[in-house]
Design a protein around this motif. Structure first.
Motif, PDB file in Angstrom:
ATOM      1  N   ARG A  13       0.697  -0.937  -0.279  1.00 46.02           N
ATOM      2  CA  ARG A  13       0.414   0.137  -0.220  1.00 46.02           C
ATOM      3  C   ARG A  13       0.831   1.158  -0.179  1.00 46.02           C
ATOM      4  NH1 ARG A  13      -5.217   1.681  -1.101  1.00 46.02           N
ATOM      5  NH2 ARG A  13      -5.660   3.406   0.156  1.00 46.02           N
ATOM      6  N   ALA A  14       2.133   0.703   0.841  1.00 45.39           N
ATOM      7  CA  ALA A  14       2.969   2.276   0.807  1.00 45.39           C
ATOM      8  C   ALA A  14       3.445   2.816  -0.694  1.00 45.39           C
ATOM      9  CB  ALA A  14       3.326   2.201   2.640  1.00 45.39           C
ATOM     10  N   THR A  15       3.689   1.810  -0.976  1.00 50.29           N
ATOM     11  CA  THR A  15       4.662   2.200  -2.565  1.00 50.29           C
ATOM     12  C   THR A  15       3.625   2.099  -3.564  1.00 50.29           C
ATOM     13  OG1 THR A  15       6.407   0.172  -1.514  1.00 50.29           O
ATOM     14  CG2 THR A  15       5.791   0.494  -3.714  1.00 50.29           C
ATOM     15  N   TYR A  16       3.060   1.577  -3.554  1.00 49.01           N
ATOM     16  CA  TYR A  16       1.621   2.363  -4.298  1.00 49.01           C
ATOM     17  C   TYR A  16       1.111   3.969  -4.486  1.00 49.01           C
ATOM     18  CZ  TYR A  16      -2.385   2.409  -7.186  1.00 49.01           C
ATOM     19  OH  TYR A  16      -4.276   2.920  -7.981  1.00 49.01           O
ATOM     20  N   GLU A  17       0.993   4.371  -2.871  1.00 48.50           N
ATOM     21  CA  GLU A  17       0.201   5.695  -2.424  1.00 48.50           C
ATOM     22  C   GLU A  17       1.922   6.223  -3.449  1.00 48.50           C
ATOM     23  OE1 GLU A  17      -0.856   5.576   1.361  1.00 48.50           O
ATOM     24  OE2 GLU A  17      -2.570   4.671   0.765  1.00 48.50           O
ATOM     25  N   ALA A  18       3.187   6.264  -2.142  1.00 45.88           N
ATOM     26  CA  ALA A  18       4.008   6.951  -3.291  1.00 45.88           C
ATOM     27  C   ALA A  18       4.694   6.820  -5.027  1.00 45.88           C
ATOM     28  CB  ALA A  18       5.567   6.310  -2.237  1.00 45.88           C
ATOM     29  N   LEU A  19       3.891   6.284  -5.685  1.00 47.74           N
ATOM     30  CA  LEU A  19       3.909   5.608  -6.374  1.00 47.74           C
ATOM     31  C   LEU A  19       3.739   7.029  -7.149  1.00 47.74           C
ATOM     32  CD1 LEU A  19       5.681   5.027  -9.461  1.00 47.74           C
ATOM     33  CD2 LEU A  19       4.073   2.556  -9.561  1.00 47.74           C
ATOM     34  N   LEU A  20       2.104   6.881  -6.840  1.00 47.91           N
ATOM     35  CA  LEU A  20       0.958   7.573  -7.548  1.00 47.91           C
ATOM     36  C   LEU A  20       1.087   8.920  -6.953  1.00 47.91           C
ATOM     37  CD1 LEU A  20      -1.925   8.019  -8.594  1.00 47.91           C
ATOM     38  CD2 LEU A  20      -2.987   7.651  -6.470  1.00 47.91           C
ATOM     39  N   ALA A  21       1.482   9.259  -6.063  1.00 47.81           N
ATOM     40  CA  ALA A  21       1.859  10.837  -5.794  1.00 47.81           C
ATOM     41  C   ALA A  21       2.819  11.656  -6.264  1.00 47.81           C
ATOM     42  CB  ALA A  21       2.316  11.012  -4.151  1.00 47.81           C
ATOM     43  N   THR A  22       3.840  10.751  -6.564  1.00 46.34           N
ATOM     44  CA  THR A  22       5.218  11.003  -7.744  1.00 46.34           C
ATOM     45  C   THR A  22       4.901  11.455  -8.886  1.00 46.34           C
ATOM     46  OG1 THR A  22       6.612   9.965  -6.376  1.00 46.34           O
ATOM     47  CG2 THR A  22       7.438  10.204  -8.642  1.00 46.34           C
ATOM     48  N   ARG A  23       4.153  10.159  -9.722  1.00 50.22           N
ATOM     49  CA  ARG A  23       3.454  11.084 -10.759  1.00 50.22           C
ATOM     50  C   ARG A  23       1.964  11.789 -10.622  1.00 50.22           C
ATOM     51  NH1 ARG A  23       3.053   4.764 -14.035  1.00 50.22           N
ATOM     52  NH2 ARG A  23       4.910   4.088 -13.494  1.00 50.22           N
ATOM     53  N   GLN A  24       1.649  12.321 -10.409  1.00 50.80           N
ATOM     54  CA  GLN A  24       0.468  13.774  -9.600  1.00 50.80           C
ATOM     55  C   GLN A  24       1.663  14.371 -10.153  1.00 50.80           C
ATOM     56  OE1 GLN A  24      -1.190  12.859  -6.514  1.00 50.80           O
ATOM     57  NE2 GLN A  24      -2.550  11.314  -6.929  1.00 50.80           N
ATOM     58  N   VAL A  25       2.964  15.058  -9.144  1.00 48.46           N
ATOM     59  CA  VAL A  25       3.500  15.792  -8.685  1.00 48.46           C
ATOM     60  C   VAL A  25       3.917  15.473 -10.951  1.00 48.46           C
ATOM     61  CG1 VAL A  25       6.295  16.618  -8.204  1.00 48.46           C
ATOM     62  CG2 VAL A  25       4.323  16.045  -6.562  1.00 48.46           C
ATOM     63  N   ALA A  26       4.704  14.756 -11.069  1.00 55.74           N
ATOM     64  CA  ALA A  26       4.576  14.463 -12.067  1.00 55.74           C
ATOM     65  C   ALA A  26       3.890  15.673 -13.302  1.00 55.74           C
ATOM     66  CB  ALA A  26       5.370  13.217 -12.903  1.00 55.74           C
ATOM     67  N   ILE A  27       2.604  14.950 -13.550  1.00 56.45           N
ATOM     68  CA  ILE A  27       1.585  15.503 -14.109  1.00 56.45           C
ATOM     69  C   ILE A  27       1.731  17.359 -13.708  1.00 56.45           C
ATOM     70  CG2 ILE A  27      -0.820  16.265 -14.798  1.00 56.45           C
ATOM     71  CD1 ILE A  27      -1.289  13.474 -13.515  1.00 56.45           C
ATOM     72  N   THR A  28       1.615  17.984 -13.195  1.00 54.78           N
ATOM     73  CA  THR A  28       1.339  19.191 -12.470  1.00 54.78           C
ATOM     74  C   THR A  28       3.273  20.241 -13.151  1.00 54.78           C
ATOM     75  OG1 THR A  28       0.542  18.849 -11.077  1.00 54.78           O
ATOM     76  CG2 THR A  28       1.347  21.207 -10.524  1.00 54.78           C
ATOM     77  N   SER A  29       4.406  19.330 -12.715  1.00 55.41           N
ATOM     78  CA  SER A  29       6.011  19.913 -13.516  1.00 55.41           C
ATOM     79  C   SER A  29       5.597  19.852 -14.730  1.00 55.41           C
ATOM     80  CB  SER A  29       6.434  18.250 -12.956  1.00 55.41           C
ATOM     81  OG  SER A  29       7.724  19.562 -13.697  1.00 55.41           O
ATOM     82  N   ALA A  30       5.624  18.645 -15.349  1.00 52.76           N
ATOM     83  CA  ALA A  30       5.065  18.835 -17.127  1.00 52.76           C
ATOM     84  C   ALA A  30       4.000  19.821 -17.317  1.00 52.76           C
ATOM     85  CB  ALA A  30       4.761  17.714 -17.400  1.00 52.76           C
ATOM     86  N   ALA A  31       3.296  19.735 -17.201  1.00 54.42           N
ATOM     87  CA  ALA A  31       2.352  21.747 -17.186  1.00 54.42           C
ATOM     88  C   ALA A  31       3.404  22.860 -17.382  1.00 54.42           C
ATOM     89  CB  ALA A  31       1.112  21.510 -16.299  1.00 54.42           C
ATOM     90  N   LYS A  32       3.481  23.262 -16.227  1.00 52.65           N
ATOM     91  CA  LYS A  32       4.093  24.578 -15.534  1.00 52.65           C
ATOM     92  C   LYS A  32       5.967  24.487 -16.603  1.00 52.65           C
ATOM     93  CE  LYS A  32       4.760  25.364 -11.890  1.00 52.65           C
ATOM     94  NZ  LYS A  32       5.009  25.479 -10.172  1.00 52.65           N
ATOM     95  N   LEU A  33       6.524  23.194 -16.786  1.00 51.56           N
ATOM     96  CA  LEU A  33       7.490  23.717 -17.683  1.00 51.56           C
ATOM     97  C   LEU A  33       7.721  23.413 -19.183  1.00 51.56           C
ATOM     98  CD1 LEU A  33      10.796  22.708 -17.911  1.00 51.56           C
ATOM     99  CD2 LEU A  33       9.695  20.908 -18.415  1.00 51.56           C
ATOM    100  N   PHE A  34       6.628  22.939 -20.335  1.00 56.14           N
ATOM    101  CA  PHE A  34       5.993  23.082 -20.760  1.00 56.14           C
ATOM    102  C   PHE A  34       5.111  24.675 -21.148  1.00 56.14           C
ATOM    103  CE2 PHE A  34       7.849  18.833 -21.183  1.00 56.14           C
ATOM    104  CZ  PHE A  34       8.420  18.670 -21.974  1.00 56.14           C
ATOM    105  N   SER A  35       4.734  25.033 -20.686  1.00 57.23           N
ATOM    106  CA  SER A  35       4.080  25.862 -20.543  1.00 57.23           C
ATOM    107  C   SER A  35       5.107  26.976 -20.938  1.00 57.23           C
ATOM    108  CB  SER A  35       3.320  26.232 -19.343  1.00 57.23           C
ATOM    109  OG  SER A  35       3.202  27.868 -19.463  1.00 57.23           O
ATOM    110  N   LYS A  36       6.058  26.704 -19.824  1.00 55.42           N
ATOM    111  CA  LYS A  36       7.147  28.079 -19.652  1.00 55.42           C
ATOM    112  C   LYS A  36       7.970  27.798 -21.159  1.00 55.42           C
ATOM    113  CE  LYS A  36       6.943  28.177 -14.195  1.00 55.42           C
ATOM    114  NZ  LYS A  36       7.767  27.807 -13.171  1.00 55.42           N
ATOM    115  N   VAL A  37       8.736  26.673 -21.429  1.00 53.04           N
ATOM    116  CA  VAL A  37       9.115  26.722 -22.148  1.00 53.04           C
ATOM    117  C   VAL A  37       8.156  27.445 -23.984  1.00 53.04           C
ATOM    118  CG1 VAL A  37      10.645  24.847 -21.471  1.00 53.04           C
ATOM    119  CG2 VAL A  37       8.961  24.436 -22.293  1.00 53.04           C
ATOM    120  N   VAL A  38       7.811  26.960 -24.223  1.00 57.06           N
ATOM    121  CA  VAL A  38       6.541  27.817 -25.146  1.00 57.06           C
ATOM    122  C   VAL A  38       6.539  28.925 -25.225  1.00 57.06           C
ATOM    123  CG1 VAL A  38       4.440  27.740 -26.044  1.00 57.06           C
ATOM    124  CG2 VAL A  38       5.359  25.714 -25.371  1.00 57.06           C
ATOM    125  N   GLU A  39       6.307  29.544 -23.485  1.00 57.05           N
ATOM    126  CA  GLU A  39       6.281  31.546 -23.586  1.00 57.05           C
ATOM    127  C   GLU A  39       7.225  31.593 -24.049  1.00 57.05           C
ATOM    128  OE1 GLU A  39       5.206  34.503 -20.245  1.00 57.05           O
ATOM    129  OE2 GLU A  39       4.972  32.411 -19.587  1.00 57.05           O
TER     130      GLU A  39
END
Length: 892
Positions: A550-576
């Motif tokens: 359970r702990a590993t699954y939740e940690a993996l899920l949290a990491t991918r949630q952060v990656a989703i936000t990070s990808a949107a922020k980063l590519f929005s800035k490089v396009v800008e």
């Protein structure tokens, strides 16, 4: 005639039965043999039950022939776990017997079957008094032994005259036992300590080893429980102890006392403990014993355990008293020899004592830094634990790189129980002693690689703030994290799971990645896209969750949630920034959109919100949402994060319970944690509120973790939500509608969440405006003065009354763990601010504390305050004082 015959027959039958039972009464040896011959537990129980019934019959018939033997059998059954309470009274009967054999078994039974909480012991007081006055020294010794083991405070108070009389007895055996009872009396009734000082003088004048040992023990107990008597004992008894130690050093070989070439090491250790207690914080007394302590260090052979024990105790005594510098240097030389010894016990002993020395003078321990670091590679975990504590204490700017390298190696193999605390202290040490933020980032990345699961989330937040507050390191941190973490994902390399490091890397690179993709750093935008594609290509539903805990699954899920936000922020800035075109945004949008069907509501909401933001229509809103926030003050972040994690115990832990403070059936204001206290303990809900139902008491503000810059609403995922995206508030903006009311907050609001640097640093108490009353005296004892001044703010009766409590230490001892608490009636409200300090230096140390009062029945009922003060001084037990603050005007 027939009636008389039946009566005679019955009587004869009873006598025959009694004689038969007496004749077949087994001895203790037979009972033990029969018990051991039992094959099963049920057979044992049957055997004990049958034998106990036989013993009970004999007790009921007042048998005296076999009473002693039967009590011994009961003791055997008791030691094997069977109930024998019904035989306690027989022990009292044996103690009252005139024969020594009966008394010996009776007192033994009392000490085994009873403890000091049994009411039946009150019946023994007179018997003990008679036996202690008996002419036979063996019987008197039995009574003293029993009293020393199970005596109650009432028995001690009643029999103390007999004990003092036996301290003057000519038999050393009785004087020894009487001195031990005196030590028990001091522990139970400290107020009797003054009556025992005069007998100690006579006992120390004796030349019998056991009497000297027990009298020294009695002296130490008096010093511990009645410190106010130390000056009197210092004058009269310290010369006797000094001469006694000199005589022991000068004594020749004695086969009865010499152990390992040291004459009576047990006596020497006990005398050294007593000298350290009496000479503490007294310069003349310390000077008078300096020569004999130096003689102990120079004349004792430390190659054997007996000599090492004496030297170790001598070193403790030297650093306990006001010893000269030369003597401290000699003591450190002996500790250095222990530290390089091949004997692990000697190294453990040296490290344990160095932990005490480093608190007094760090400079004395720093020359041994290399040796301490070598102890980090020992097999013995206890030695390694003490070595790492010392390493943190002696580290400075010169030795920081070396200490950090050794501690990082230690973290890989240390026990999991201490890993989290060690990681926290590494971060604290590096942040405190180094000003090179790039090096700090490198060390933090290495720490996450070695102990990812044991690094607190607060420390991730701290480094995010440090990076955000220093623009010169933002690009370096993003580049390092990409090369160390994200590039491996881009190259599809299989690495060990480090979820916190991955989340930290995605968060930082999402904020500052455009700084390195636009320069010649070797980081291409294609590599960046592959890294995010590798992290987000698989949805959580495609992961074989049954193979993950359970702990590993939740940690993996949290990491991918952060990656989703990070990808949107980063590519929005490089396009800008014009580094890539809008087509790359569409690729990232497709990558994120697959998570819109995720079963996890948090991931689903993030994907829906961010994929909507990555459309051309919301390009302007996108740049506003992902804009960097104003810099958070790094010093405030350190105070909020590092101090609670590495500071001292919280005020709640120091109080040790506050239920006895309640005098009105009142509301009790919980003292918030002062600066440098352990915030997590203080942040828990007040237990008194739950117990007493004081729902109106405001809880102390909870210290929330600092958000990663620019990712307040999305970066750090919370537990799965039970509902979908929240509806926008009335009048909300487009951003609120898209993000479910979680748009970035204004910088001014975020700044309010952190205490200002000036207010946290100065912690000064401003004097309120209004009518002043006071200062009113609260307490003045043991050199500690507490007063309070009250100020009426405003002119209406319901106006708030503010108060300032002032604390002054006029004694020669430092006051530590100081706590000032107040309670008020239910018609009042009380707000306590943290005191400016929880310690008051000697000879004038002071502190203040702000208080807010509101009387809902002003004009009808007066302000009533009850106080409680807790503090420690000079290593003594916690002292308390409570009462009512008087002379408060009714019209205030």
């Amino acid at each position: 005639m027939e009636k008389e015959a039946k009566k005679l027959y019955k009587s004869t039958k009873q006598k025959l039965s009694k004689a038969k039972r007496s004749y077949v009464c087994r001895s203790l040896k037979d009972v033990v043999r029969g018990y051991r011959n039992c094959k099963t537990a049920s057979e044992e129980r049957d055997f004990v039950k049958k034998e106990s019934a036989h013993i009970r019959d004999l007790f009921r018939e007042e048998d005296t022939t076999f009473r002693r033997q039967n009590v011994l059998k009961l003791l055997f059954f008791h030691m094997n776990g069977y109930p024998t309470e019904w035989g306690q009274l027989e022990c009292l009967k044996l103690c009252a017997s005139a024969r020594f054999k009966d008394k010996r078994v009776g007192y033994l039974g009392l000490m085994i079957l009873l403890d000091e909480n049994q009411q039946i012991l009150m019946m023994m007081t007179n018997c003990l008094k008679l036996d202690m006055n008996h002419n036979d020294t063996k019987i008197a010794a039995l009574a003293l032994t029993a009293m020393g083991n199970i005596s109650t405070p009432e028995m001690i108070r009643d029999l103390l005259p007999e004990v003092l009389k036996l301290m003057q007895n000519g038999t050393p055996h009785l004087r020894k036992k009487a001195a031990l009872i005196g030590a028990r009396a001091v522990r139970k009734l400290p107020e009797l300590s003054a009556d025992l000082i005069q007998p100690i003088r006579r006992l120390l004048s004796a030349r019998h080893g056991s009497v000297l040992l027990t009298s020294t023990t009695l002296l130490i107990e008096i010093s511990k429980h009645s410190p106010d008597l130390i000056p009197e004992m210092r004058t009269d008894l310290l010369p006797l102890l000094r001469d006694l130690l000199s005589d022991l050093l000068a004594a020749g070989f004695d086969p009865d006392l010499t152990v390992g070439g040291v004459t009576d090491p047990f006596m020497q250790v006990k005398v050294l403990q007593a000298i350290g207690t009496l000479a503490k914080r007294d310069q003349p007394a310390s000077d008078s014993v300096a020569d004999v302590l130096s003689q102990v260090l120079s004349s004792t052979d430390a190659n054997r355990n007996a000599g090492a024990a004496v030297i170790a105790e001598c070193v403790k005594t030297i650093f306990k008293i006001e010893s000269p510098q030369s003597l401290q240097t000699l003591a450190m030389s002996n500790l250095g020899k222990f530290l390089v010894s091949k004997d692990p016990n000697a190294r453990f002993l040296a490290l344990s004592e160095l932990r005490n020395v480093v608190k007094l003078n760090t400079a004395l321990v720093k020359p041994y830094t290399e040796t301490i670091l070598e102890c980090l590679h020992e097999r013995d975990t206890s030695i390694r634990h003490r070595a790492v504590e010392l390493a943190f204490a002696v580290a400075d700017q010169n030795t920081l790189p070396r200490v950090t390298e050794e501690v990082l190696e230690y973290i890989e193999d240390c026990d999991p129980d201490v890993k989290e605390e060690t990681c926290t202290h590494v971060v604290d040490m590096v942040d405190r002693l180094s000003s090179n933020l790039q090096w700090k980032v490198d060390i933090f990345i290495r720490l996450l690689k070695k102990a990812d699961d044991y690094v607190r989330e607060d420390l991730l937040d701290l480094f995010a703030v440090l990076i955000a507050s220093t623009s010169s390191v933002q690009g370096y941190a993003a580049e390092r994290l990409f090369n160390e973490v994200l590039r491996m994902k881009a190259d599809a390399q299989i690495v060990e799971s480090t979820f916190k490091l991955d989340r930290f890397a995605f968060s930082i690179f999402g904020d500052y990645g455009e700084l390195v993709t636009s320069h010649s750093t070797g980081i291409r935008i294609d590599d960046v896209y592959r890294a995010y594609d590798s992290a987000l290509s698989e949805t959580m539903e495609s992961v074989a969750t049954e193979e993950l805990d359970r702990a590993t699954y939740e940690a993996l899920l949290a990491t991918r949630q952060v990656a989703i936000t990070s990808a949107a922020k980063l590519f929005s800035k490089v396009v800008e920034a014009g580094q890539v075109g809008e087509e790359n945004i569409l690729q990232v949008r497709q990558l994120i959109s697959k998570w819109r069907q995720s079963l996890d509501l948090e991931s689903q909401q993030r994907a829906c919100e961010l994929s909507s933001l990555l459309t051309v229509e919301l390009s302007e809103a996108r740049s506003a949402i992902f804009a960097r926030q104003e810099t958070i003050d790094a010093d405030d972040a350190r105070k909020r994060i590092l101090l609670p994690l590495t500071g001292t115990s919280s005020s709640l832990a120091l109080m040790g319970g506050s239920s006895d403070l309640i005098g009105f059936g009142d509301e009790l204001a919980q003292l918030p944690a002062a600066q440098g206290s352990n915030a997590p303990a203080a942040q828990r809900s007040d237990p008194l509120s739950d117990i007493l139902g004081l729902s109106s008491i405001p809880a102390p503000p909870k210290a929330e973790p600092l958000p990663l810059p620019g990712m307040e609403s999305l970066a750090m995922p919370q537990p799965t939500r039970k509902s979908g995206p929240s509806a926008p508030a009335a009048g909300g903006s487009l951003l609120d509608d898209l993000l479910g009311g979680s748009a970035p907050r204004p910088a001014s609001v975020q700044a309010e969440q952190l205490p200002s640097k000036a207010s946290s640093a100065t912690r000064s108490v401003a004097k309120p405006e209004g009518t002043e009353v006071g200062p009113l005296p609260v307490m003045d004892e043991n050199g500690l003065r507490v007063s309070i001044s009250l100020f009426k703010v405003g002119t209406t009766p319901q106006s708030e009354t503010r108060a300032v409590a002032r604390f002054l230490n006029t004694s020669q001892d430092k006051v530590e763990r100081f706590i000032f608490l107040l309670s008020v009636p239910k018609y009042m409200k009380l707000h306590l601010q943290p005191a400016t300090s929880t310690s008051l230096d000697a000879n004038g140390g002071s502190a203040t504390q702000s208080i807010g009062l509101q009387n809902s029945m002003s004009g009808q009922k007066p302000i009533q305050l009850r106080f409680r003060v807790e503090y420690t001084k000079a290593g003594q037990p916690t002292m308390q004082k409570q009462g009512v603050i008087a002379n408060i005007p009714r019209d205030l």
